[in-house]
Structure formats: C-alpha cells, structure tokens
Design a protein around this motif. Structure first.
Motif, PDB file in Angstrom:
ATOM      1  N   GLU A 173     -17.235   0.855  -0.190  1.00 26.48           N
ATOM      2  CA  GLU A 173     -18.594   1.157  -0.682  1.00 26.48           C
ATOM      3  C   GLU A 173     -18.714   0.896  -2.173  1.00 26.48           C
ATOM      4  N   ALA A 174     -17.590   0.756  -2.865  1.00 26.87           N
ATOM      5  CA  ALA A 174     -17.602   0.708  -4.332  1.00 26.87           C
ATOM      6  C   ALA A 174     -18.307  -0.524  -4.890  1.00 26.87           C
ATOM      7  N   ARG A 198     -21.217  -1.260  -4.437  1.00 31.68           N
ATOM      8  CA  ARG A 198     -22.653  -1.012  -4.587  1.00 31.68           C
ATOM      9  C   ARG A 198     -22.920  -0.202  -5.832  1.00 31.68           C
ATOM     10  N   PRO A 199     -23.102  -0.825  -6.984  1.00 27.69           N
ATOM     11  CA  PRO A 199     -23.359  -0.043  -8.188  1.00 27.69           C
ATOM     12  C   PRO A 199     -24.703   0.683  -8.105  1.00 27.69           C
ATOM     13  N   LYS A 200     -24.787   1.799  -8.799  1.00 32.84           N
ATOM     14  CA  LYS A 200     -25.979   2.645  -8.716  1.00 32.84           C
ATOM     15  C   LYS A 200     -27.151   1.998  -9.423  1.00 32.84           C
ATOM     16  N   PRO A 213       0.838  -1.208   0.000  1.00 31.43           N
ATOM     17  CA  PRO A 213       0.000   0.000   0.000  1.00 31.43           C
ATOM     18  C   PRO A 213       0.871   1.255   0.000  1.00 31.43           C
ATOM     19  N   ARG A 229      -4.971   9.162   7.495  1.00 36.85           N
ATOM     20  CA  ARG A 229      -6.237   9.787   7.065  1.00 36.85           C
ATOM     21  C   ARG A 229      -6.532   9.470   5.601  1.00 36.85           C
ATOM     22  N   LEU A 230      -5.486   9.479   4.765  1.00 37.92           N
ATOM     23  CA  LEU A 230      -5.696   9.166   3.339  1.00 37.92           C
ATOM     24  C   LEU A 230      -6.165   7.722   3.154  1.00 37.92           C
ATOM     25  N   PHE A 231      -5.536   6.794   3.871  1.00 40.91           N
ATOM     26  CA  PHE A 231      -5.920   5.387   3.734  1.00 40.91           C
ATOM     27  C   PHE A 231      -7.329   5.134   4.284  1.00 40.91           C
ATOM     28  N   VAL A 290      -9.825   7.267   4.107  1.00 42.42           N
ATOM     29  CA  VAL A 290     -10.745   7.722   3.054  1.00 42.42           C
ATOM     30  C   VAL A 290     -10.800   6.692   1.932  1.00 42.42           C
ATOM     31  N   ALA A 291      -9.614   6.222   1.500  1.00 42.70           N
ATOM     32  CA  ALA A 291      -9.559   5.256   0.389  1.00 42.70           C
ATOM     33  C   ALA A 291     -10.293   3.974   0.754  1.00 42.70           C
ATOM     34  N   ASN A 292     -10.054   3.472   1.961  1.00 44.39           N
ATOM     35  CA  ASN A 292     -10.715   2.220   2.366  1.00 44.39           C
ATOM     36  C   ASN A 292     -12.221   2.398   2.485  1.00 44.39           C
ATOM     37  N   ALA A 293     -12.644   3.571   2.965  1.00 41.24           N
ATOM     38  CA  ALA A 293     -14.085   3.811   3.097  1.00 41.24           C
ATOM     39  C   ALA A 293     -14.747   3.808   1.722  1.00 41.24           C
ATOM     40  N   LEU A 294     -14.135   4.506   0.763  1.00 37.90           N
ATOM     41  CA  LEU A 294     -14.734   4.575  -0.579  1.00 37.90           C
ATOM     42  C   LEU A 294     -14.642   3.232  -1.291  1.00 37.90           C
ATOM     43  N   LEU A 295     -13.507   2.560  -1.165  1.00 35.02           N
ATOM     44  CA  LEU A 295     -13.352   1.271  -1.853  1.00 35.02           C
ATOM     45  C   LEU A 295     -14.272   0.211  -1.254  1.00 35.02           C
TER      46      LEU A 295
END
Lengths: 71, 133
Positions: free
Chosen positions: A66-67, A69-71, A32, A55-57, A59-64
């Motif tokens: 959630e990813a 879940r396609p819209k 990483p 803090r960067l990781f 954010v990245a882990n939170a978004l990844l």
C-alpha cells in the motif's frame, strides 16, 4: 623494503577481498528476515516459515504494497 | 473532554511524524497508532490500524515478555515498528535501511509524544476503573 609491485598486489588483493565480503554480506542481508526485540532486552530472529513469521511477513507485505499511495 | 484531548494528541503525533519523514533517509511512509486502534498520524494512506493490531497480536500470543520492537525485511522493502505503552510508531523504508538508526529515530518520536502518552495512560486508567466498577 618491500618491492613496489608487491605493495600494489597486496593493495589490489585487499580491495578485492573487501569487495567480495561486501557482496557476501549484501547477499545474506537480502534474504527476507524478521527480528523481534522483547522487554528485558532479548532479541530473537523469527523464521519466515514459522506461524509467527508468516503473520509478520503478511503484515509487512500488506503495508509495503500500500505504501505506493502517497497521501 | 476526550475529543479535545485526542485532537491535541493528533496534532503532536502529526508534527512528530512530519519531522521523522523529513529527517529519515529512505523512509517511504509511516504512521502513529494508539493502542485502541486510533490512527493519530499517517504520512500515506494505508490500513495502518488493522495491520499494527495484527503485527502485535502475532507476537503477544507467545509466552514470552512483550515485544517492543519489530524489524521485518522483505524483497519489497522493510518494516520497522516500535511501541511504548499504548503508542506504536511504524515506518516503511527502502531495502537495506540502517536498522539501528531507524529504531533510534522511532524511539525519539515516541519520547517526543508526551501528550499522546498521557492520553493513552488516561484511557488505560479509565478502562481499569470501568472494569473495577
């Protein structure tokens, strides 16, 4: 003139060398990391153990996470 | 007036993001977020606005020139974010995405968003006027 078997040995050794370099690069790349580009062109690597890195990781882990879940 | 401008901007952003999703190999999802936190476009559900704000605030606190691009690689995938003025384009990809190509594509999305950029500049100017008054 080079003997045919030497040419073959060289060839195989070259491919093996390329393969091991590829695996080495991939192993390094699989760690990483975070990299930041700043105005003016400066690029810096951010350590995962630093406050900014954490803090960067996060954010990245939170978004990844959630990813999936396609819209 | 502002609502009409924002709707136009969102249309542009959605179109730009759809093109990005179509053309980028390995792209899982992405979003375009304005500086005020308005989500202009998203290709998958997520807490984009809050996370983008957290991302830049982590970097803006430092005594260094402002960050314009970020690349974070984790075991689950990779995050790319680019900002220009008041707009951020963020993309999530599979592992081992080609970083320079991804940044090139994200920057081209930013360039293709004139309406959004105008809106952001207009908002910034309005804020400045309000503060001055």
């Amino acid at each position: 003139m080079q003997k045919p078997h030497r040419f073959l040995l060289d060839r195989v050794a070259s491919y093996a060398e390329e393969g091991s370099a590829y695996l080495r690069r991939r192993r390094i790349r699989s760690q990483p990391f975070a990299r930041v580009w700043r105005e003016g062109g400066a690029v810096e690597a951010v350590g995962a153990e630093t406050e900014v890195g954490i803090r960067l990781f996060k954010v990245a882990n939170a978004l990844l996470g959630e990813a999936a879940r396609p819209k | 007036m502002r609502a009409v401008s924002l709707a136009v901007a969102e249309d542009d952003a959605k179109r730009a993001l759809a093109t990005l999703v179509e053309t980028c190999a390995g792209l899982r999802s992405g979003a375009i977020v304005a500086a005020g936190g308005e989500l202009l476009a998203e290709s998958a559900e997520g807490d984009w606005s809050a996370q983008v704000r957290r991302l830049w605030s982590a970097l803006d606190g430092e005594r260094k020139p402002p960050a314009t691009q970020v690349h974070v690689a984790t075991e689950a995938g990779e995050l790319f974010a680019v900002r220009s003025g008041a707009i951020t384009v963020v993309a999530l990809t599979d592992r081992f995405a080609l970083a320079s190509l991804m940044f090139c594509d994200l920057r081209s999305v930013l360039r293709d968003l004139p309406a959004v950029a105008d809106l952001a500049d207009g908002e910034a100017a309005l804020d400045a006027e309000r503060k001055a008054a």
